[in-house]
Design a protein around this motif. Structure first.
Motif, PDB file in Angstrom:
ATOM      1  N   ASP A  16       0.825  -1.223   0.000  1.00 53.36           N
ATOM      2  CA  ASP A  16       0.000   0.000   0.000  1.00 53.36           C
ATOM      3  C   ASP A  16       0.857   1.271   0.000  1.00 53.36           C
ATOM      4  OD1 ASP A  16      -2.037  -1.853   0.373  1.00 53.36           O
ATOM      5  OD2 ASP A  16      -1.935  -1.684   2.561  1.00 53.36           O
ATOM      6  N   PHE A  17       2.161   1.112  -0.140  1.00 53.46           N
ATOM      7  CA  PHE A  17       3.082   2.246   0.018  1.00 53.46           C
ATOM      8  C   PHE A  17       2.952   3.248  -1.131  1.00 53.46           C
ATOM      9  CE2 PHE A  17       7.222   4.244  -0.775  1.00 53.46           C
ATOM     10  CZ  PHE A  17       7.551   4.719   0.486  1.00 53.46           C
ATOM     11  N   LYS A  18       2.790   4.541  -0.789  1.00 54.20           N
ATOM     12  CA  LYS A  18       2.750   5.577  -1.818  1.00 54.20           C
ATOM     13  C   LYS A  18       4.065   6.364  -1.783  1.00 54.20           C
ATOM     14  CE  LYS A  18      -0.247   9.332  -3.443  1.00 54.20           C
ATOM     15  NZ  LYS A  18      -1.358  10.223  -3.039  1.00 54.20           N
ATOM     16  N   TYR A  19       4.342   6.984  -0.660  1.00 54.63           N
ATOM     17  CA  TYR A  19       5.643   7.625  -0.438  1.00 54.63           C
ATOM     18  C   TYR A  19       5.855   7.787   1.064  1.00 54.63           C
ATOM     19  CZ  TYR A  19       2.939  11.978   0.210  1.00 54.63           C
ATOM     20  OH  TYR A  19       2.057  12.919   0.650  1.00 54.63           O
ATOM     21  N   ALA A  20       7.033   8.246   1.473  1.00 57.01           N
ATOM     22  CA  ALA A  20       7.306   8.452   2.892  1.00 57.01           C
ATOM     23  C   ALA A  20       7.803   9.869   3.093  1.00 57.01           C
ATOM     24  CB  ALA A  20       8.353   7.456   3.370  1.00 57.01           C
ATOM     25  N   LEU A  21       7.504  10.438   4.271  1.00 58.01           N
ATOM     26  CA  LEU A  21       8.076  11.725   4.668  1.00 58.01           C
ATOM     27  C   LEU A  21       9.159  11.443   5.700  1.00 58.01           C
ATOM     28  CD1 LEU A  21       4.790  13.806   5.066  1.00 58.01           C
ATOM     29  CD2 LEU A  21       6.491  14.067   3.265  1.00 58.01           C
ATOM     30  N   VAL A  22      10.337  11.992   5.479  1.00 59.67           N
ATOM     31  CA  VAL A  22      11.459  11.701   6.383  1.00 59.67           C
ATOM     32  C   VAL A  22      12.048  12.997   6.935  1.00 59.67           C
ATOM     33  CG1 VAL A  22      13.783  10.696   6.534  1.00 59.67           C
ATOM     34  CG2 VAL A  22      12.016   9.520   5.229  1.00 59.67           C
ATOM     35  N   TRP A  23      12.289  13.007   8.254  1.00 57.87           N
ATOM     36  CA  TRP A  23      13.015  14.087   8.917  1.00 57.87           C
ATOM     37  C   TRP A  23      14.327  13.484   9.426  1.00 57.87           C
ATOM     38  CZ3 TRP A  23       7.929  13.183   9.069  1.00 57.87           C
ATOM     39  CH2 TRP A  23       7.007  14.250   8.962  1.00 57.87           C
ATOM     40  N   GLY A  24      15.449  14.189   9.305  1.00 57.51           N
ATOM     41  CA  GLY A  24      16.681  13.645   9.891  1.00 57.51           C
ATOM     42  C   GLY A  24      17.891  13.852   9.003  1.00 57.51           C
ATOM     43  N   SER A  25      18.987  13.133   9.345  1.00 56.98           N
ATOM     44  CA  SER A  25      20.277  13.398   8.684  1.00 56.98           C
ATOM     45  C   SER A  25      20.378  12.777   7.291  1.00 56.98           C
ATOM     46  CB  SER A  25      21.416  12.888   9.567  1.00 56.98           C
ATOM     47  OG  SER A  25      21.209  11.533   9.873  1.00 56.98           O
ATOM     48  N   SER A  26      19.429  11.916   6.902  1.00 61.57           N
ATOM     49  CA  SER A  26      19.546  11.273   5.586  1.00 61.57           C
ATOM     50  C   SER A  26      18.899  12.106   4.483  1.00 61.57           C
ATOM     51  CB  SER A  26      18.906   9.882   5.616  1.00 61.57           C
ATOM     52  OG  SER A  26      17.504   9.988   5.720  1.00 61.57           O
ATOM     53  N   VAL A  27      18.227  13.209   4.863  1.00 58.44           N
ATOM     54  CA  VAL A  27      17.554  14.024   3.843  1.00 58.44           C
ATOM     55  C   VAL A  27      18.101  15.453   3.855  1.00 58.44           C
ATOM     56  CG1 VAL A  27      15.404  12.714   3.726  1.00 58.44           C
ATOM     57  CG2 VAL A  27      15.664  14.455   5.496  1.00 58.44           C
ATOM     58  N   LYS A  28      17.919  16.160   2.730  1.00 60.81           N
ATOM     59  CA  LYS A  28      18.472  17.517   2.615  1.00 60.81           C
ATOM     60  C   LYS A  28      17.584  18.555   3.296  1.00 60.81           C
ATOM     61  CE  LYS A  28      21.417  17.100  -1.455  1.00 60.81           C
ATOM     62  NZ  LYS A  28      21.111  15.749  -1.969  1.00 60.81           N
ATOM     63  N   HIS A  29      16.246  18.362   3.231  1.00 59.26           N
ATOM     64  CA  HIS A  29      15.374  19.303   3.935  1.00 59.26           C
ATOM     65  C   HIS A  29      14.292  18.519   4.666  1.00 59.26           C
ATOM     66  CE1 HIS A  29      12.865  18.729   0.309  1.00 59.26           C
ATOM     67  NE2 HIS A  29      14.002  18.922  -0.356  1.00 59.26           N
ATOM     68  N   ASN A  30      13.795  19.102   5.770  1.00 57.73           N
ATOM     69  CA  ASN A  30      12.831  18.391   6.618  1.00 57.73           C
ATOM     70  C   ASN A  30      11.428  18.981   6.483  1.00 57.73           C
ATOM     71  OD1 ASN A  30      14.771  16.708   7.832  1.00 57.73           O
ATOM     72  ND2 ASN A  30      15.399  18.349   9.191  1.00 57.73           N
ATOM     73  N   PRO A  31      10.377  18.187   6.277  1.00 56.55           N
ATOM     74  CA  PRO A  31      10.482  16.773   5.885  1.00 56.55           C
ATOM     75  C   PRO A  31      10.744  16.673   4.387  1.00 56.55           C
ATOM     76  CG  PRO A  31       8.174  17.430   6.042  1.00 56.55           C
ATOM     77  CD  PRO A  31       8.979  18.644   6.424  1.00 56.55           C
ATOM     78  N   GLN A  32      11.283  15.552   3.959  1.00 51.92           N
ATOM     79  CA  GLN A  32      11.498  15.335   2.525  1.00 51.92           C
ATOM     80  C   GLN A  32      10.683  14.132   2.089  1.00 51.92           C
ATOM     81  OE1 GLN A  32      15.568  15.700   1.241  1.00 51.92           O
ATOM     82  NE2 GLN A  32      15.268  14.255  -0.425  1.00 51.92           N
ATOM     83  N   LYS A  33      10.097  14.250   0.877  1.00 48.63           N
ATOM     84  CA  LYS A  33       9.295  13.159   0.325  1.00 48.63           C
ATOM     85  C   LYS A  33      10.257  12.170  -0.337  1.00 48.63           C
ATOM     86  CE  LYS A  33       5.222  13.088  -2.649  1.00 48.63           C
ATOM     87  NZ  LYS A  33       4.305  13.949  -3.400  1.00 48.63           N
ATOM     88  N   VAL A  34      10.206  10.905   0.042  1.00 47.09           N
ATOM     89  CA  VAL A  34      11.149   9.919  -0.531  1.00 47.09           C
ATOM     90  C   VAL A  34      10.399   8.666  -0.982  1.00 47.09           C
ATOM     91  CG1 VAL A  34      13.071  10.692   0.925  1.00 47.09           C
ATOM     92  CG2 VAL A  34      11.616   8.831   1.711  1.00 47.09           C
ATOM     93  N   GLY A  35      11.073   7.912  -1.849  1.00 43.78           N
ATOM     94  CA  GLY A  35      10.512   6.637  -2.315  1.00 43.78           C
ATOM     95  C   GLY A  35      11.035   5.486  -1.464  1.00 43.78           C
ATOM     96  N   LYS A  36      10.708   4.259  -1.867  1.00 40.81           N
ATOM     97  CA  LYS A  36      11.055   3.105  -1.027  1.00 40.81           C
ATOM     98  C   LYS A  36      12.538   2.726  -1.083  1.00 40.81           C
ATOM     99  CE  LYS A  36       9.855  -0.617  -4.216  1.00 40.81           C
ATOM    100  NZ  LYS A  36       8.828  -0.586  -5.221  1.00 40.81           N
ATOM    101  N   ASP A  37      13.305   3.310  -2.040  1.00 37.57           N
ATOM    102  CA  ASP A  37      14.727   2.968  -2.135  1.00 37.57           C
ATOM    103  C   ASP A  37      15.617   3.905  -1.323  1.00 37.57           C
ATOM    104  OD1 ASP A  37      14.046   0.942  -3.840  1.00 37.57           O
ATOM    105  OD2 ASP A  37      14.283   2.165  -5.650  1.00 37.57           O
ATOM    106  N   HIS A  38      15.022   4.918  -0.697  1.00 37.25           N
ATOM    107  CA  HIS A  38      15.804   5.896   0.079  1.00 37.25           C
ATOM    108  C   HIS A  38      16.463   5.208   1.285  1.00 37.25           C
ATOM    109  CE1 HIS A  38      16.866   9.692   2.002  1.00 37.25           C
ATOM    110  NE2 HIS A  38      16.338   9.225   3.108  1.00 37.25           N
ATOM    111  N   THR A  39      17.743   5.517   1.518  1.00 37.90           N
ATOM    112  CA  THR A  39      18.464   4.917   2.650  1.00 37.90           C
ATOM    113  C   THR A  39      18.341   5.808   3.887  1.00 37.90           C
ATOM    114  OG1 THR A  39      20.035   3.924   1.125  1.00 37.90           O
ATOM    115  CG2 THR A  39      20.689   4.022   3.410  1.00 37.90           C
ATOM    116  N   LEU A  40      17.878   5.207   4.975  1.00 38.58           N
ATOM    117  CA  LEU A  40      17.666   5.950   6.227  1.00 38.58           C
ATOM    118  C   LEU A  40      18.927   5.929   7.088  1.00 38.58           C
ATOM    119  CD1 LEU A  40      14.210   4.322   6.919  1.00 38.58           C
ATOM    120  CD2 LEU A  40      14.517   6.717   6.322  1.00 38.58           C
ATOM    121  N   GLU A  41      19.052   6.928   7.969  1.00 40.73           N
ATOM    122  CA  GLU A  41      20.191   6.967   8.896  1.00 40.73           C
ATOM    123  C   GLU A  41      19.689   6.950  10.335  1.00 40.73           C
ATOM    124  OE1 GLU A  41      22.914  10.109   7.864  1.00 40.73           O
ATOM    125  OE2 GLU A  41      23.098   9.370   5.803  1.00 40.73           O
TER     126      GLU A  41
END
Length: 360
Positions: free
Chosen positions: A325-350
């Motif tokens: 059911d995954f559409k996209y994810a919002l990520v806050w933290g050191s793995s993204v350039k701006h908070n929050p950032q919209k990412v796909g399922k291949d994005h690597t988390l820290e």
């Protein structure tokens, strides 16, 4: 198993005997593998239930001789930081403990009987090692008064079972093919392996057609590890127990040894240092979840191993239907350039990222 090492010891080491030694090493590795993986046949089925169910985010195996303080360490670590999970478990005669540290749940296993001739198939060695191979980290517990002899014996036992401590897989490309003989390419100068040696090692495995690429100065043992293909590479910490019996000067020397942590299990000295080092070596990644319109939940992170930290791995850890059911994810933290950032399922988390999953 005795004849081959004796023959190796008698052989003089020089250029002319290099490929003979390589051949003997390959023969020894094959014999050892036959010991570890028993031949099929017979309807006896595998041994009785021996493995402890894997729980938590990581598993640590304690290895050591009797009476070096493994049990004291286990009960004090698990006792101080959390409940001890008491499984009904008569075959191991141990109580696996669970500690909670930095939000992660870590399983501790005392592995007895790994030492006494285990790699030669004695006792329950085989099953114990099967458990050791599933650990994310091995703690070798040594008595600070007689560490070096014990350390060597334990390392030899584990090596004999295809467990490589604190090392990376050798940088060797190996590909079998149907015809064309053995092709050897080396991208840097080799001090031990030449075409003859490589051919004689592979011939021992009845491999006569293959491409071999050496990308670092490799040894015969490295090549055998790659051909065997059943090696596991596990980080290891040497825990030197009973430091209450030595002087401050001796303690200073011990502190300089790599991968070493001196402790006193009985007095609970230096546990913080040990836990910190365990955390470093496990390289776990904590991801906090954020339900829509609410604050992130910082109490119970989802913990991922450092090699599997994509958004997809995160979803799979929670439930396999989540990725459907995954559409996209919002990520806050050191793995993204701006908070929050919209990412796909291949994005690597820290470590310590916050994530919110948006479904279709």
């Amino acid at each position: 198993l005795v004849a081959v090492p004796l023959q190796m010891a008698r052989t003089q080491k020089n250029k002319a005997t290099a490929h003979h030694l390589g051949l003997l090493k390959a023969r020894l590795a094959k014999l050892r593998r036959e010991l570890i993986t028993p031949k099929g046949g017979g309807g006896g089925g595998p041994g009785e239930g021996f493995d402890v169910a894997k729980t938590g985010d990581a598993r640590i195996g304690f290895v050591g001789f009797p009476s070096v303080g493994k049990s004291t360490l286990l009960s004090n670590l698990a006792g101080v930081y959390s409940e001890v999970a008491a499984y009904e478990f008569t075959t191991l005669t141990t109580v696996p403990g669970v500690i909670r540290y930095k939000g992660a749940k870590i399983q501790l296993l005392d592995l007895p009987g790994i030492i006494e001739g285990a790699k030669d198939g004695k006792g329950r060695g085989r099953q114990v090692i099967a458990v050791a191979r599933t650990c994310n980290l091995i703690l070798i517990v040594l008595d600070v008064l007689k560490p070096l002899g014990h350390k060597k014996i334990i390392e030899n036992e584990l090596e004999g079972f295809g467990i490589r401590l604190n090392s990376k897989p050798p940088n060797i490309g190996f590909k079998k093919k149907d015809k064309g003989g053995i092709n050897l390419t080396a991208t840097c100068p080799q001090s031990e392996l030449d075409t003859e040696t490589v051919k004689s090692i592979l011939a021992e495995y009845k491999i006569h057609n293959a491409d071999v690429t050496l990308r670092s100065d490799a040894t015969a043992d490295d090549l055998i590890d790659v051909v065997e293909g059943n090696r596991v590479y596990i980080p290891c910490i040497y825990v030197l127990n009973k430091i209450d019996q030595i002087s401050i000067e001796e303690l200073d020397i011990i502190y300089k040894v790599p991968h070493c942590v001196p402790i006193s299990a009985h007095h609970r000295w230096n546990f913080d240092d040990l836990l910190e080092k365990i955390w470093d070596y496990l390289k776990l990644v904590r991801i906090y979840t954020k339900p829509k319109g609410q604050l992130p939940d910082y109490t119970s992170p989802v913990v991922l191993p450092y090699c599997k930290t994509t958004v997809e791995d995160f979803c799979m850890k929670i439930h396999k239907n989540l990725i459907k059911d995954f559409k996209y994810a919002l990520v806050w933290g050191s793995s993204v350039k701006h908070n929050p950032q919209k990412v796909g399922k291949d994005h690597t988390l820290e470590d310590e990222d916050v994530i919110q999953i948006v479904k279709k």
